[in-house]
Scaffold this active site. Structure first.
Site, PDB file in Angstrom:
ATOM      1  N   SER A 104      12.829   4.965 -38.046  1.00 25.40           N
ATOM      2  CA  SER A 104      13.043   3.531 -38.281  1.00 25.40           C
ATOM      3  C   SER A 104      11.701   2.811 -38.220  1.00 25.40           C
ATOM      4  O   SER A 104      10.763   3.295 -37.579  1.00 25.40           O
ATOM      5  CB  SER A 104      13.949   2.995 -37.163  1.00 25.40           C
ATOM      6  OG  SER A 104      13.678   1.646 -36.920  1.00 25.40           O
ATOM      7  N   SER A 105      11.636   1.660 -38.860  1.00 25.03           N
ATOM      8  CA  SER A 105      10.359   0.915 -38.860  1.00 25.03           C
ATOM      9  C   SER A 105      10.004   0.438 -37.451  1.00 25.03           C
ATOM     10  O   SER A 105       8.878   0.043 -37.188  1.00 25.03           O
ATOM     11  CB  SER A 105      10.456  -0.297 -39.797  1.00 25.03           C
ATOM     12  OG  SER A 105      11.452  -1.185 -39.331  1.00 25.03           O
ATOM     13  N   CYS A 106      10.974   0.500 -36.519  1.00 23.57           N
ATOM     14  CA  CYS A 106      10.649   0.001 -35.172  1.00 23.57           C
ATOM     15  C   CYS A 106       9.778   0.982 -34.394  1.00 23.57           C
ATOM     16  O   CYS A 106       9.347   0.697 -33.288  1.00 23.57           O
ATOM     17  CB  CYS A 106      11.899  -0.361 -34.396  1.00 23.57           C
ATOM     18  SG  CYS A 106      12.757   1.046 -33.773  1.00 23.57           S
ATOM     19  N   TYR A 133      14.278   2.652 -27.859  1.00 20.42           N
ATOM     20  CA  TYR A 133      14.747   3.362 -29.059  1.00 20.42           C
ATOM     21  C   TYR A 133      13.533   3.890 -29.816  1.00 20.42           C
ATOM     22  O   TYR A 133      13.508   5.049 -30.256  1.00 20.42           O
ATOM     23  CB  TYR A 133      15.544   2.385 -29.928  1.00 20.42           C
ATOM     24  CG  TYR A 133      15.977   2.904 -31.275  1.00 20.42           C
ATOM     25  CD1 TYR A 133      15.498   2.329 -32.450  1.00 20.42           C
ATOM     26  CD2 TYR A 133      16.863   3.965 -31.381  1.00 20.42           C
ATOM     27  CE1 TYR A 133      15.890   2.796 -33.696  1.00 20.42           C
ATOM     28  CE2 TYR A 133      17.266   4.439 -32.629  1.00 20.42           C
ATOM     29  CZ  TYR A 133      16.778   3.842 -33.780  1.00 20.42           C
ATOM     30  OH  TYR A 133      17.161   4.308 -35.014  1.00 20.42           O
ATOM     31  N   LYS A 137      12.560   7.734 -30.995  1.00 20.60           N
ATOM     32  CA  LYS A 137      12.349   8.103 -32.413  1.00 20.60           C
ATOM     33  C   LYS A 137      10.938   8.631 -32.630  1.00 20.60           C
ATOM     34  O   LYS A 137      10.704   9.505 -33.467  1.00 20.60           O
ATOM     35  CB  LYS A 137      12.632   6.915 -33.334  1.00 20.60           C
ATOM     36  CG  LYS A 137      14.053   6.390 -33.302  1.00 20.60           C
ATOM     37  CD  LYS A 137      15.112   7.485 -33.443  1.00 20.60           C
ATOM     38  CE  LYS A 137      15.432   7.868 -34.844  1.00 20.60           C
ATOM     39  NZ  LYS A 137      16.524   8.868 -34.926  1.00 20.60           N
ATOM     40  N   HIS A 176      23.512  -5.093 -36.415  1.00 19.59           N
ATOM     41  CA  HIS A 176      22.245  -5.587 -36.952  1.00 19.59           C
ATOM     42  C   HIS A 176      22.474  -6.971 -37.554  1.00 19.59           C
ATOM     43  O   HIS A 176      23.615  -7.418 -37.696  1.00 19.59           O
ATOM     44  CB  HIS A 176      21.705  -4.615 -38.009  1.00 19.59           C
ATOM     45  CG  HIS A 176      21.154  -3.354 -37.422  1.00 19.59           C
ATOM     46  ND1 HIS A 176      21.825  -2.154 -37.489  1.00 19.59           N
ATOM     47  CD2 HIS A 176      20.024  -3.129 -36.709  1.00 19.59           C
ATOM     48  CE1 HIS A 176      21.102  -1.232 -36.863  1.00 19.59           C
ATOM     49  NE2 HIS A 176      20.010  -1.798 -36.388  1.00 19.59           N
TER      50      HIS A 176
HETATM   51  O1  GFB Z   1      18.765  -6.465 -37.131  1.00 20.37           O
HETATM   52  P1  GFB Z   1      18.292  -7.130 -35.880  1.00 20.37           P
HETATM   53  O2  GFB Z   1      19.285  -7.318 -34.777  1.00 20.37           O
HETATM   54  O3  GFB Z   1      17.120  -6.313 -35.184  1.00 20.37           O
HETATM   55  O4  GFB Z   1      17.638  -8.543 -36.281  1.00 20.37           O
HETATM   56  P2  GFB Z   1      15.551  -6.199 -35.545  1.00 20.37           P
HETATM   57  C1  GFB Z   1      17.257  -9.404 -35.255  1.00 20.37           C
HETATM   58  C2  GFB Z   1      16.744 -10.729 -35.806  1.00 20.37           C
HETATM   59  O5  GFB Z   1      17.850 -11.478 -36.371  1.00 20.37           O
HETATM   60  C3  GFB Z   1      16.209 -11.553 -34.641  1.00 20.37           C
HETATM   61  C4  GFB Z   1      18.069 -12.660 -35.566  1.00 20.37           C
HETATM   62  O6  GFB Z   1      15.211 -12.414 -35.120  1.00 20.37           O
HETATM   63  C5  GFB Z   1      17.447 -12.313 -34.206  1.00 20.37           C
HETATM   64  O7  GFB Z   1      17.127 -13.522 -33.493  1.00 20.37           O
HETATM   65  N1  GFB Z   1      19.511 -12.948 -35.444  1.00 20.37           N
HETATM   66  C6  GFB Z   1      20.065 -14.172 -35.595  1.00 20.37           C
HETATM   67  C7  GFB Z   1      20.479 -12.057 -35.150  1.00 20.37           C
HETATM   68  N2  GFB Z   1      21.402 -14.111 -35.369  1.00 20.37           N
HETATM   69  C8  GFB Z   1      21.687 -12.799 -35.098  1.00 20.37           C
HETATM   70  C9  GFB Z   1      22.896 -12.107 -34.787  1.00 20.37           C
HETATM   71  O8  GFB Z   1      23.997 -12.686 -34.699  1.00 20.37           O
HETATM   72  N3  GFB Z   1      22.807 -10.757 -34.595  1.00 20.37           N
HETATM   73  C10 GFB Z   1      21.613 -10.080 -34.675  1.00 20.37           C
HETATM   74  N4  GFB Z   1      21.599  -8.736 -34.486  1.00 20.37           N
HETATM   75  N5  GFB Z   1      20.425 -10.710 -34.946  1.00 20.37           N
HETATM   76  C11 GFB Z   1      16.013  -3.659 -35.543  1.00 20.37           C
HETATM   77  C12 GFB Z   1      16.206  -2.682 -34.417  1.00 20.37           C
HETATM   78  O9  GFB Z   1      15.264  -4.732 -35.017  1.00 20.37           O
HETATM   79  O10 GFB Z   1      15.238  -3.129 -36.602  1.00 20.37           O
HETATM   80  C13 GFB Z   1      16.852  -1.428 -34.942  1.00 20.37           C
HETATM   81  O11 GFB Z   1      17.025  -3.293 -33.419  1.00 20.37           O
HETATM   82  C14 GFB Z   1      16.098  -0.909 -36.129  1.00 20.37           C
HETATM   83  O12 GFB Z   1      16.858  -0.464 -33.920  1.00 20.37           O
HETATM   84  C15 GFB Z   1      15.889  -1.985 -37.168  1.00 20.37           C
HETATM   85  O13 GFB Z   1      14.856  -0.427 -35.697  1.00 20.37           O
HETATM   86  C16 GFB Z   1      15.005  -1.458 -38.302  1.00 20.37           C
HETATM   87  O14 GFB Z   1      15.314  -6.276 -36.993  1.00 20.37           O
HETATM   88  O15 GFB Z   1      14.805  -7.166 -34.663  1.00 20.37           O
END
Ligand code: GFB
Length: 305
Positions: A104-106, A133, A137, A176
């Site tokens: 993953s890009s993380c 995580y 990875k 996500h």
């Molecule tokens: O997809 P996400 O949860 O993870 O996106 P990452 C998070 C972003 O979306 C943050 C905003 O800026 C949150 O503040 N956001 C706004 C929300 N409302 C919501 C909501 O209701 N739910 C969620 N989930 N986010 C992921 C990693 O990081 O990147 C994974 O957690 C993976 O493990 C993926 O590596 C590539 O994008 O921050």
């Protein structure tokens, strides 16, 4: 080509099984946790003996969004390490023609001033919100890299950007961002709410790749001789969380206000991938975000309600 796809109930795994229908020569053997427990090395060995897969696309992992990663740090590092170490053992002992390991890009450090290149790995501190995580990875990709070096195995570690698509995990705090916002905005619409509250500030940018595009790219890579071990997979489509929420709103038909309550936090402000290495291997016509969002919302309305 007998291809074992594990994690077949997840977003990427399901997309691979769906996409495989377009490839006559592929015989896909999908497994998910309900039919093969990857915590149990003996069960995996029995599965391999019985099915004799020639290729492996390793998708199985404990994954989730920013809230899940921050609320279950131990589960993320512990479970992903166990799954990966069992798969690494099996790849060492079974003669796969080639293996693709999904990362993953993380795994990359927090870099928001430029597109992240494969050589940036481990060069700076990790992003706090998903460091546990990420460490698991990184352990996986480095172990596979070592396996390739020492035993000459043909293993490619791919690092996709944020994946979204129809078979995503909707409906809860662990999702996500795209499936989570689809759920929240749709609920706000059918409950006639005037506003919907999302997390963070809405300012961060994310690069998104449609899951079926990722699946097609993985099948293109599976059979190619690639002489390096780490490869970014991005689409170049980068939007702010606010822009994504607006697009979802207009597709769902929600006319209320979109507010950001700064809860949970923003995570990294950007994490766009440099895909110059991928572009040298294949050229690909990516699904535009508006179309991908429409497919995802249609799927959600038909299947997840
Ligand atoms: O997809 P996400 O949860 O993870 O996106 P990452 C998070 C972003 O979306 C943050 C905003 O800026 C949150 O503040 N956001 C706004 C929300 N409302 C919501 C909501 O209701 N739910 C969620 N989930 N986010 C992921 C990693 O990081 O990147 C994974 O957690 C993976 O493990 C993926 O590596 C590539 O994008 O921050």
């Amino acid at each position: 080509m007998k291809v074992w796809i594990n994690g077949a109930n997840g977003l990427v795994g399901k997309s691979l099984v769906e996409a495989s229908k377009n490839y006559k020569r592929l015989e896909v053997i999908p497994t998910s946790r309900k039919d093969l427990d990857l915590f149990d090395l003996n069960k995996i060995k029995i599965f391999i003996k019985k099915n004799k897969p020639e290729y492996l696309i390793h998708c199985a992992a404990k994954v989730g969004g920013i809230f899940a990663n921050q609320s279950q740090p131990f589960d993320y590092i512990y479970e992903n390490n166990i799954i990966q170490n069992n798969i690494i053992t099996v790849v060492k002992n079974h003669n796969f023609k080639s293996v693709i390991n999904l990362g993953s890009s993380c795994v990359y450090p927090r870099i928001d001033k430029k597109k992240i290149h494969e050589k940036d790995l481990l060069m700076k501190p990790l992003e706090e919100t998903n460091q546990f995580y990420a460490i698991a990875k990184i352990n996986g990709l480095k172990s596979f890299e070592a396996l390739s070096k020492q035993y000459g195995k043909n293993i490619l570690n791919v690092m996709p950007t944020n994946v979204y698509g129809p078979y995503d995990h909707f409906n809860d705090k662990n999702s996500h961002v795209i499936p989570a916002i689809i759920t929240k905005i749709y609920d706000a619409k059918i409950n006639g709410e005037e506003e919907v509250k999302l997390w963070g500030t809405g300012k961060p940018k994310r690069e998104f790749i449609y899951s079926m595009d990722l699946a097609r790219i993985l099948f293109k890579l599976l059979n190619k001789k690639i002489n390096y071990s780490l490869l970014n997979i991005g689409s170049g489509q980068e939007l702010t969380i606010k822009e994504i929420a607006k697009k979802i709103s207009s597709i769902v038909g929600f006319n209320g206000k979109i507010l950001f309550n700064n809860e949970i936090g923003d995570g990294p402000m950007r994490k766009r991938l440099n895909i110059s290495k991928l572009n040298k291997i294949i050229n690909f016509n990516y699904t535009k975000i508006d179309k991908g969002l429409r497919f995802s919302i249609d799927y959600y309305l038909k299947n997840s309600l």
